[in-house]
Design a protein around this motif. Structure first.
Motif, mmCIF file in Angstrom:
data_model
loop_
_atom_site.group_PDB
_atom_site.id
_atom_site.type_symbol
_atom_site.label_atom_id
_atom_site.label_comp_id
_atom_site.label_asym_id
_atom_site.label_seq_id
_atom_site.Cartn_x
_atom_site.Cartn_y
_atom_site.Cartn_z
ATOM 1 N N PRO A 717 8.043 4.225 -6.840
ATOM 2 C CA PRO A 717 6.754 4.347 -7.545
ATOM 3 C C PRO A 717 6.355 3.077 -8.286
ATOM 4 N N ILE A 718 7.323 2.435 -8.945
ATOM 5 C CA ILE A 718 6.997 1.207 -9.684
ATOM 6 C C ILE A 718 6.672 0.075 -8.721
ATOM 7 N N ILE A 719 7.430 -0.015 -7.636
ATOM 8 C CA ILE A 719 7.154 -1.062 -6.655
ATOM 9 C C ILE A 719 5.750 -0.890 -6.086
ATOM 10 N N TYR A 720 5.368 0.353 -5.775
ATOM 11 C CA TYR A 720 4.010 0.604 -5.270
ATOM 12 C C TYR A 720 2.962 0.221 -6.318
ATOM 13 N N TRP A 721 3.181 0.650 -7.551
ATOM 14 C CA TRP A 721 2.193 0.447 -8.618
ATOM 15 C C TRP A 721 2.044 -1.034 -8.957
ATOM 16 N N GLU A 722 3.151 -1.706 -9.177
ATOM 17 C CA GLU A 722 3.090 -3.125 -9.536
ATOM 18 C C GLU A 722 2.559 -3.958 -8.368
ATOM 19 N N SER A 723 2.927 -3.574 -7.151
ATOM 20 C CA SER A 723 2.421 -4.296 -5.979
ATOM 21 C C SER A 723 0.907 -4.169 -5.884
ATOM 22 N N MET A 724 0.409 -2.979 -6.170
ATOM 23 C CA MET A 724 -1.039 -2.768 -6.137
ATOM 24 C C MET A 724 -1.730 -3.689 -7.134
ATOM 25 N N LYS A 725 -1.188 -3.805 -8.340
ATOM 26 C CA LYS A 725 -1.818 -4.661 -9.341
ATOM 27 C C LYS A 725 -1.774 -6.124 -8.913
ATOM 28 N N VAL A 726 -0.661 -6.546 -8.327
ATOM 29 C CA VAL A 726 -0.547 -7.934 -7.874
ATOM 30 C C VAL A 726 -1.549 -8.224 -6.765
ATOM 31 N N VAL A 727 -1.689 -7.284 -5.837
ATOM 32 C CA VAL A 727 -2.605 -7.498 -4.711
ATOM 33 C C VAL A 727 -4.052 -7.556 -5.188
ATOM 34 N N ILE A 728 -4.412 -6.654 -6.108
ATOM 35 C CA ILE A 728 -5.777 -6.672 -6.627
ATOM 36 C C ILE A 728 -6.051 -7.982 -7.364
ATOM 37 N N ASP A 729 -5.088 -8.440 -8.169
ATOM 38 C CA ASP A 729 -5.250 -9.730 -8.857
ATOM 39 C C ASP A 729 -5.377 -10.868 -7.846
ATOM 40 N N ALA A 730 -4.562 -10.818 -6.783
ATOM 41 C CA ALA A 730 -4.621 -11.854 -5.752
ATOM 42 C C ALA A 730 -5.982 -11.850 -5.054
ATOM 43 N N PHE A 731 -6.490 -10.652 -4.794
ATOM 44 C CA PHE A 731 -7.792 -10.527 -4.147
ATOM 45 C C PHE A 731 -8.885 -11.130 -5.032
#
Length: 897
Positions: A717-731
């Motif tokens: 769950p944390i990997i999914y959540w933190e990954s989502m935030k990183v991807v949105i920031d990258a976008f």
């Protein structure tokens, strides 16, 4: 000037020495191909795609180091109709895997070992153990009688006595079966019906004797495979061995046992298999469609062959660059291979269409090639530069997967351009000159249609602009509702076995892999932290080493000892089943008893259950009468196995569980203890969610609450959540970089603010329409397709520049309304280049990998909107704005003193 002269000299040398140029390029291409094949690798570890040095990734690696025994493992889910068959099959499969030391390092069943078989009852709650004891006490008469006559006749006589006890005239009302009679009749009838009609079924005595306990028809085996990293699918051999072992454990006389292969390695293997197949299919699709487009665009086989040869060489050199730059392609950057088919061939299209036009104007082939080199080269360099902006924009971000894709695809543009400008002129010089193409005057119908289409955005500029404004407002509303899906499982092919099994596990709160883990340095801190975590509203339960020491052991041991005395020696010495020579008399007596008792049953369900059972018993008698002796024996054994086959195993396991000992943490077997206490002394706490984590709000609540108590928590769950935030920031970062870089490039090239605004407006509109289309097609933004918008900005800007230059010439000529903006070689090259690019990404849309498929779909849709904005919206806006600006300038000059 020096650069231009050097470029011209190089072009002249290429045309004078075409064989030398081609020989050098081919030799270098062969070396590059060998190097790529020997060194290129694919890394399927999705954890490396996003912010590998972020804190949440560091916590993940710390956990993997502490409990490395479960790292890079396969999870086998063994499933059948009954718990007994599942257990038996799982143990057989485990034995086969452990003996195959060539393919596996280790294998174990987490909750099935000698330790748990002996002490399993101690891990029940006291109330649950008391309920089980009561059930078994009720079952004791049945166990005693079936022990004396373990065959069909014995079983039917017990059922007959149970029916007689319900007779109103009966004096003995003692319950002789351990379950409600109607329910038992239903289960027996169901098993008999399937067996009589050629099917395979088993009656589960474990479920009957302990009816209120949770029984699972699934068993989990954790396997550590030996991986062959020299193969594109490192676990392929191990998984094939599992498939063979799963086939070997099947018993032709029993129901089928399904073995699902999932887990970290299983998911990766299915993903690699899908990507390999999907990428090959997409590449073939792209090549076929590109070939068709080239034939339509060129109307020349020679030019098509030259383009394909150039594209092939470009792909080889791009592969070598990828091998040198990153060595290991990830599951996103691998898409650059397919994307280069469309992006790379676009330069050849520009070159060949200009060469074709020059051949119509010049009789001399060398002069036509020279003019093409001098006019096309600089513009193609500009196109590569602007397109690469959208790709390079992701490089500074923490999204490593897309950052590598940006590096590879962006640089490959320049490699393809270099190969095009080096190889294509040399090839065209050697190949025979194509026939002279007909001019547009010799094709009046096509020319007239093209002119009429080109006039539409000019003549109807205001209506088109108003319509664009309205659609843009609607698109803004739609884009605000775009969905996001950053669950890596949803990127994979939903039809693969590993994904199906993984999602089934997620549906059960007891087996869900979406749990969190936290490491604690000492036992006391573990107990305190576990209590705090268990008190959280979003936490369902927690497990640690201390939960493996049963509670209330003295009370439970007394209950188990009493149960052993009640059941007596029958359980410990339960005999094997005996084949019944002739069960017919017993069946006839049972049918007669049913006929006698049936009229007394007031309950409709009871009557229906007994009627169904009677029907199946009568069918058995018919079968026995019709069969020969040898066939009768086989049929009787089949019926007996279906009804009583699991009973000896249940009695054996029950007997083993009646002799537990008092357990301390030191009594735990090392393999069990090591799963919860690392060799470095770190205690593991596993945290289960209370709510469905497929809901983003529940996921956020679960993570936030747990991290408020234990900040260094890890888990999917944390990997999914933190990954989502990183991807949105990258976008967001990539979009800003792309917009700023493209704006600066436009200002530098056009030196005109109005031109810059016009091109940027069409790019933004294309991006907005693409996001709206994603909503309408129900395509969520995910880890893979999020690259689409920055890439589309790069793809669209050079088209906008070329079209704007053409429009400025067209709009201010004296016969402006008659100008055909679609007829130039530049416009045609833009059109056919967009077709080839969309075909390459469109091929990805057919990939079984959901992430790559969605990326192909979004980019293909985006290219469509870029073409609409370039060929329709940009001309309409340009007429309204450029004409007005020019008129104002003229008026100012007229009234000036």
């Amino acid at each position: 000037m020096l650069t231009i002269r050097s470029y011209a000299s190089w072009g002249n040398w290429t045309l004078r020495h075409p064989f030398t140029v081609l020989s050098i390029v081919v030799v270098l291409g062969i070396l590059a191909g060998y190097y790529t094949v020997d060194n290129i690798r694919i890394d399927t570890d999705t954890s490396k795609l996003i912010a590998p040095d972020a804190p949440f990734q560091q916590y993940r690696r710390l956990h993997e180091q502490a409990f490395s025994q479960d790292l890079s493992t396969l999870l086998l889910v063994v499933e059948s109709e009954t718990p007994e068959l599942t257990k038996s099959a799982s143990r057989k499969l485990l034995g086969l895997l452990r003996n195959n030391t060539d393919r596996f390092n280790s294998a174990y069943i987490p909750d099935d070992s000698e330790f748990f078989r002996q002490n399993g009852l101690l891990y029940l709650d006291t109330d649950e153990l008391q309920a089980l004891s009561n059930n078994l006490s009720i079952a004791q008469p049945f166990i005693g009688r079936i022990t004396q006559k373990p065959d069909l006749t014995g079983f039917f006589s017990i059922f007959e006595d149970a029916l007689k006890a319900t007779d109103k005239e009966a004096t003995d009302k003692t319950q002789v079966v351990p379950i409600d009679l109607a329910s038992l009749a239903d289960k027996i009838a169901s098993v008999l019906h399937k067996t009589i009609n050629g099917g395979k079924a088993l009656l589960s005595w474990e479920s009957l004797i302990a009816e209120k306990r949770r029984h699972s028809n699934k068993t989990f085996i954790i396997v550590s495979p030996k991986l062959d990293h020299s193969h594109i699918r490192p676990a392929e051999s191990a998984i094939k061995a599992i498939r063979k072992a799963a086939a070997d454990i099947q018993d032709p006389d029993l129901p089928a046992v399904k073995v699902w292969v999932t887990g970290e390695i299983g998911l990766e293997d299915d993903e690699l298999a899908g990507i390999s197949t999907g990428t090959f299919t997409a590449s073939v699709f792209s090549v076929v469609v590109v070939l068709f487009i080239l034939l339509v665009a060129y109307r020349s086989i020679l030019l098509t062959v030259a383009t394909l040869l150039t594209l092939t060489l470009g792909m080889v050199f791009c592969g070598a660059f990828a091998t040198i730059a990153v060595t290991e392609l990830n599951l996103i950057s691998i898409a650059f291979a397919v994307s280069n088919i469309g992006l790379g061939v676009e330069y050849a299209i520009h070159f060949c269409l200009r060469y074709r036009d020059n051949l119509n104007d010049h009789a001399d082939k060398e002069r036509a090639l020279h003019d093409t080199i001098m006019t096309v080269g600089p513009s193609l360099l500009l196109a590569a530069g602007t397109t690469s902006i959208g790709l390079y924009a992701f490089m500074p971000t923490d999204y490593k997967g897309v950052a590598e894709l940006g590096l590879l695809a962006g640089t490959s543009l320049f490699i393809c351009l270099l190969i095009t400008l080096v190889t294509l002129p040399a090839l065209l010089k050697i190949l025979p000159t194509p026939r002279k193409f007909r001019s547009k005057e010799s094709r009046p119908q096509i020319s007239t249609l093209s002119r009429n289409l080109a006039a539409i955005p000019i003549r109807y500029a205001k209506p088109i602009s108003v319509a664009t404004f309205i659609v843009a407002l609607i698109s803004i509303v739609l884009a605000l509702n775009v969905k996001t899906d950053f669950n890596p499982i949803d990127l994979r092919d939903p039809g693969t076995e590993s994904v199906i099994a993984f999602k089934q596990l997620m549906e059960d709160e007891e087996t869900t892999p979406l749990t969190l883990d936290v490491l604690v340095k000492d036992g006391n801190s573990t107990k305190i932290l576990q209590q705090r975590l268990s008190a959280l509203a979003s936490v369902g339960k927690t497990i640690s080493l201390f939960d493996l020491q049963p509670t209330d052991q003295d009370e439970k041991l007394v209950l188990i000892e009493d149960l052993g005395l009640i059941l007596g020696p029958q359980v410990q010495h339960f005999p094997p089943l005996k084949t019944d020579v002739d069960p017919a008399p017993g069946i006839i007596h049972l049918i007669e008893t049913i006929d006698k008792v049936l009229p007394q049953k007031a309950n409709v369900q009871d009557r229906a259950s007994l009627t169904r059972l009677k029907k199946e018993l009568q069918e058995i008698l018919i079968q026995l009468d019709e069969r020969q002796q040898s066939s009768r024996t086989i049929f009787i054994e089949k019926i007996q196995t279906a009804l009583l086959g699991t009973l000896p195993q249940v009695m054996k396991e029950l007997s083993a569980s009646l002799e537990p000992g008092k357990i301390s943490l030191n009594d735990l077997p090392p393999d069990i203890r090591d799963r919860w206490l690392s060799r470095d002394g770190l205690y593991r706490i596993q945290i289960f969610p209370k709510k469905d984590l497929n809901d983003l709000a529940n996921l956020k609540e679960f993570i936030t609450e747990v991290q408020s108590v234990a900040p260094e928590t890890t888990g999917l769950p944390i990997i999914y959540w933190e990954s989502m935030k990183v991807v949105i920031d990258a976008f967001q970062q990539a979009i800003v970089i792309a917009l700023i870089a493209i704006t600066l490039v436009l200002l530098a090239i056009r030196r005109n603010v109005i031109d810059t605004i016009l091109v940027m407006a069409t790019l933004i509109l294309a991006g907005l329409f693409t996001m709206a289309s994603a909503v309408l097609t129900n395509t969520p933004i995910n880890f893979a397709n999020i690259i689409a918008l920055p890439l589309l900005l790069g793809l669209g800007v050079d088209n906008g520049i070329h079209m704007l230059v053409r429009l400025r010439h067209s709009l201010f000529d004296s016969d402006s309304e008659e100008q055909n903006i679609y007829q130039s070689s530049t416009a045609r090259a833009i059109f056919y280049g967009a077709l080839t690019t969309s075909s390459s990404f469109g091929g990805l849309a057919f990939s079984p990998h959901a992430g790559i498929s969605s990326m192909g779909l979004i980019i293909t849709i985006g290219i469509f909107w870029i073409m609409i904005c370039t060929f329709i919206i940009l001309p309409a806006l340009s007429k309204l704005i450029l004409r007005k600006v020019t008129s104002d300038d003229v008026l100012d000059k007229t009234v000036a003193p």
